[in-house]
Enzyme design. Structure first.
Site, PDB file in Angstrom:
ATOM      1  N   SER A  75       0.788  -1.232   0.000  1.00  0.00           N
ATOM      2  CA  SER A  75       0.000   0.000   0.000  1.00  0.00           C
ATOM      3  C   SER A  75       0.820   1.282   0.000  1.00  0.00           C
ATOM      4  O   SER A  75       0.247   2.374  -0.071  1.00  0.00           O
ATOM      5  CB  SER A  75      -0.971   0.013   1.181  1.00  0.00           C
ATOM      6  OG  SER A  75      -2.053  -0.854   0.925  1.00  0.00           O
ATOM      7  N   LYS A 214       3.063   6.804   4.704  1.00  0.00           N
ATOM      8  CA  LYS A 214       2.098   5.779   4.274  1.00  0.00           C
ATOM      9  C   LYS A 214       2.614   4.405   4.655  1.00  0.00           C
ATOM     10  O   LYS A 214       3.786   4.083   4.430  1.00  0.00           O
ATOM     11  CB  LYS A 214       1.882   5.856   2.758  1.00  0.00           C
ATOM     12  CG  LYS A 214       0.818   4.877   2.265  1.00  0.00           C
ATOM     13  CD  LYS A 214      -0.556   5.258   2.750  1.00  0.00           C
ATOM     14  CE  LYS A 214      -1.574   4.117   2.589  1.00  0.00           C
ATOM     15  NZ  LYS A 214      -1.428   3.053   3.577  1.00  0.00           N
ATOM     16  N   GLY A 216       2.386   0.140   4.458  1.00  0.00           N
ATOM     17  CA  GLY A 216       2.152  -0.917   3.479  1.00  0.00           C
ATOM     18  C   GLY A 216       2.295  -2.245   4.195  1.00  0.00           C
ATOM     19  O   GLY A 216       3.115  -2.377   5.108  1.00  0.00           O
TER      20      GLY A 216
END
Length: 272
Positions: A75, A214, A216
Site C-alpha cells: 500500500s 504511508k 504498506g
C-alpha cells in the site's frame, strides 16, 4: 547528481547514497548505523531503516544489505497511485469525488463504506485504489510509473494487483528517492497533483515533529511473516528527514509497531 550505480558501489564500502538530485557529490555524506538494528531486535524481528537528513545532505542506513533489497511496495504504492489519479483526472477533487462501496463485506471494517481519495488513503482502502488503478488503465499507469522511475517499473501481474501480488518491486533507497521528489514537488507532473497528494498523506504528530507517511503490508503466507512498510518524511521545525522502513511482521503486534519503530529510529538520528 549521484547515480544509483555509484550508490551501490558505496554501499559495498559501508556507505549509503541513493540516486538523488539533491546535492553535489562532494556535499553528500553517508553513515552506517548498525545500532539502529536494535529497534527491530527489541521486537523480536528484523528489518531495515534508511533515512536522508535533508539539511545535512546525510544518508543513514541501519544495514548494507536489506536497504537495497527490492520488495513489493504493497500500500505504499497508494502514494504514486494518488498522484496518477489526480494527474489523469480519474480523481478531480480528493474531497468531493466519491467511490461507492461495492457492497462486498470485508474483514477491515473501514473499507466497507463510500470513500473519497482522502478518506481512502487514511483507511488504506485497497478496493478503492484497485478501482482507481482500473480506471487509470495499463497504458497510462505504465507511462507514469516510467516517468517516476518507480522501482523496477514492472506493472505485470494485473492492473489491480501488480503492487500487491504482481511484478512491481522497490527497495528502501528507491522509496526515499521517489518520496523526496514528491516532498520537493519535482516529479514530472503538475504541482497541483503533488500538492494535493502531500496534503492527503496521513499525518502523525510526535513531540515537535510532524510525520507524513504511508504504511504498506503484504499479506502473510501460511507459516511465513508478512512484510510491513512505512515510508514518508518527518518535519521538525526547519529540519526534514525522509525515511523508508520495512520489517518482518511475525505477529499482529509488529504490524501495530511500525510507526513506533520509525519514531524510535528517527529519535536516534534527529531531535523530534
Amino acid at each position: 547528481m549521484i547515480h544509483r550505480r555509484h550508490a551501490l558501489g558505496l554501499l559495498a564500502a559501508a556507505s549509503l547514497m541513493p540516486s538523488h538530485a539533491l546535492a553535489k557529490v562532494s556535499e553528500q555524506r553517508s553513515e552506517l548505523r548498525i545500532d539502529l538494528m536494535r529497534r527491530f531486535f527489541e521486537l523480536g524481528t528484523t528489518g531495515t531503516f534508511v533515512a536522508y537528513k535533508v539539511d545535512d545532505y546525510l544518508f543513514i542506513s541501519s544495514d548494507k544489505v536489506r536497504a537495497t533489497q527490492a520488495q513489493l511496495p504493497a500500500s505504499t504504492f497508494k502514494i504514486p497511485n494518488s498522484i496518477i489519479a489526480l494527474e489523469t483526472g480519474v480523481v478531480k477533487d480528493p474531497d468531493k469525488d466519491v467511490f461507492k462501496w461495492d457492497g462486498v463485506k470485508r474483514a477491515i471494517e473501514p473499507w466497507n463504506q463510500d470513500h473519497t481519495l482522502r478518506s481512502a488513503i487514511a483507511a488504506s482502502a485497497v478496493p478503492v485504489y484497485q478501482e482507481i488503478a482500473r480506471r487509470i488503465g495499463p497504458e497510462r499507469m505504465q507511462k507514469y510509473v516510467d516517468l517516476f522511475e518507480y522501482g523496477n517499473r514492472d506493472i505485470g501481474g494485473g492492473i489491480d494487483q501488480f503492487w500487491l501480488t504482481g511484478n512491481l518491486r522497490i527497495d528502501p533507497m528507491q522509496q526515499i528517492e521517489f518520496v523526496d521528489k514528491l516532498r520537493r514537488g519535482v516529479l514530472p507532473v503538475s504541482k497541483r497533483s503533488q500538492e494535493l497528494t502531500r496534503d492527503i498523506l496521513p499525518v502523525t504528530k510526535v513531540g515537535n515533529a510532524i510525520i507524513r507517511a504511508k504504511t504498506g503490508l503484504l499479506g502473510a503466507e501460511q507459516g511465513k511473516p508478512s512484510l510491513g512498510w512505512l515510508v514518508g518524511w518527518a518535519e521538525a521545525g526547519s529540519q526534514q528527514t525522509v525515511f523508508a522502513m520495512n520489517m518482518d511482521c511475525k505477529e499482529p503486534a509488529h504490524i501495530a509497531a511500525r510507526m513506533n519503530v520509525v519514531q524510535q529510529c528517527l529519535g536516534d538520528i534527529v531531535a523530534i
